[in-house]
Design a protein around this motif. Structure first.
Motif, short mmCIF file in Angstrom:
data_model
loop_
_atom_site.label_atom_id
_atom_site.label_comp_id
_atom_site.label_asym_id
_atom_site.label_seq_id
_atom_site.Cartn_x
_atom_site.Cartn_y
_atom_site.Cartn_z
N GLY A 46 -26.69 7.67 -22.01
CA GLY A 46 -27.10 8.88 -21.60
C GLY A 46 -27.68 9.61 -22.95
O GLY A 46 -28.47 10.81 -22.58
N THR A 47 -27.20 9.37 -24.14
CA THR A 47 -27.69 9.91 -25.23
C THR A 47 -29.09 9.88 -25.59
O THR A 47 -29.78 8.67 -25.41
N ARG A 48 -29.94 10.96 -25.88
CA ARG A 48 -31.27 10.83 -26.35
C ARG A 48 -31.26 10.56 -27.94
O ARG A 48 -30.66 11.23 -28.65
N VAL A 49 -31.97 9.66 -28.51
CA VAL A 49 -32.05 9.43 -29.71
C VAL A 49 -33.45 9.05 -30.31
O VAL A 49 -34.37 8.86 -29.46
N MET A 50 -33.71 8.98 -31.89
CA MET A 50 -34.74 8.61 -32.38
C MET A 50 -34.50 7.39 -33.14
O MET A 50 -33.43 7.62 -33.80
N THR A 51 -35.17 6.47 -32.95
CA THR A 51 -35.12 5.25 -33.89
C THR A 51 -35.68 5.39 -35.22
O THR A 51 -36.53 6.27 -35.49
N THR A 52 -35.74 4.60 -36.17
CA THR A 52 -36.11 4.47 -37.45
C THR A 52 -37.63 4.35 -37.22
O THR A 52 -38.46 4.63 -38.41
N ALA A 53 -38.03 3.77 -36.24
CA ALA A 53 -39.41 3.69 -36.00
C ALA A 53 -40.15 4.61 -35.54
O ALA A 53 -41.11 4.90 -35.31
N GLY A 54 -39.48 5.67 -35.02
CA GLY A 54 -39.71 7.05 -34.47
C GLY A 54 -39.89 7.17 -33.00
O GLY A 54 -40.53 7.96 -32.29
N ARG A 86 -31.19 9.07 -35.43
CA ARG A 86 -30.39 10.50 -35.22
C ARG A 86 -30.60 10.48 -33.67
O ARG A 86 -31.38 10.25 -33.06
N THR A 87 -29.69 11.69 -33.14
CA THR A 87 -29.75 12.07 -31.80
C THR A 87 -30.88 13.23 -31.73
O THR A 87 -31.39 13.73 -32.70
N VAL A 88 -31.36 13.32 -30.64
CA VAL A 88 -32.55 14.24 -30.33
C VAL A 88 -31.85 15.25 -29.36
O VAL A 88 -31.64 15.01 -28.33
N ASP A 89 -32.42 16.57 -29.62
CA ASP A 89 -32.00 17.56 -28.76
C ASP A 89 -33.20 17.86 -27.84
O ASP A 89 -34.32 17.26 -28.01
N GLU A 92 -36.45 19.56 -28.85
CA GLU A 92 -37.36 18.70 -29.69
C GLU A 92 -38.24 17.92 -28.75
O GLU A 92 -39.46 17.36 -29.47
N GLU A 93 -38.08 17.65 -27.74
CA GLU A 93 -39.05 16.78 -26.87
C GLU A 93 -40.14 17.60 -26.50
O GLU A 93 -40.08 18.72 -25.82
N GLU A 94 -41.33 16.89 -26.69
CA GLU A 94 -42.64 17.43 -26.36
C GLU A 94 -42.90 17.12 -24.85
O GLU A 94 -43.57 18.09 -24.12
#
Length: 131
Positions: A46-54, A86-89, A92-94
């Protein structure tokens, strides 16, 4: 005696260079690796994350080395846990996806395609390169 002084200064210079190398390169890399390990160990489904590829994704399952993430409703992929940057708040989501979008996508993928269908049993027409 002068030979001892030059040897001592050479050893001192090598020690200073080794210390500078450790302080500037090795120590920051160790800190970054430790922070990455802490981040990954604190993740859960359930955690929102961003990968190294964006790629922004939601973690669905976590394994020992890999994670299954959902990149859009109904679309999952398996990635290495090391690829999580990293995790994403929510701030930050568009864009925001909901389950209604997944239903529309499922309907689109089940509809038959218009146009000719490739038949491997039928030879290609040499003039038009179609079958």
């Amino acid at each position: 005696m002068p030979a001892d002084n030059s040897m001592l200064s050479t050893l001192l210079m090598l020690a200073v260079m080794g210390l500078a190398f450790w302080l500037l390169l090795i120590r920051p890399a160790q800190r970054k690796q430790k922070a990455q390990q802490e981040l990954v160990s604190n993740l859960g489904p359930g955690t929102r994350v961003m990968t190294t590829a964006g790629v922004m994704a939601t973690i669905r399952e976590l394994g020992e080395r890999t994670a299954v993430v959902e990149i859009s409703p109904g679309v999952e992929m398996t990635i290495l846990k090391q690829a999580i940057m990293r995790t994403v708040d929510a701030a930050e989501e568009e864009f925001e996806y909901d389950d209604e979008d997944a239903d529309v996508a499922a309907e689109l993928t089940t509809e038959p395609l218009d146009g000719p269908v490739f038949d491997p049993e039928r030879p290609l027409d040499p003039d038009t390169k179609t079958n």
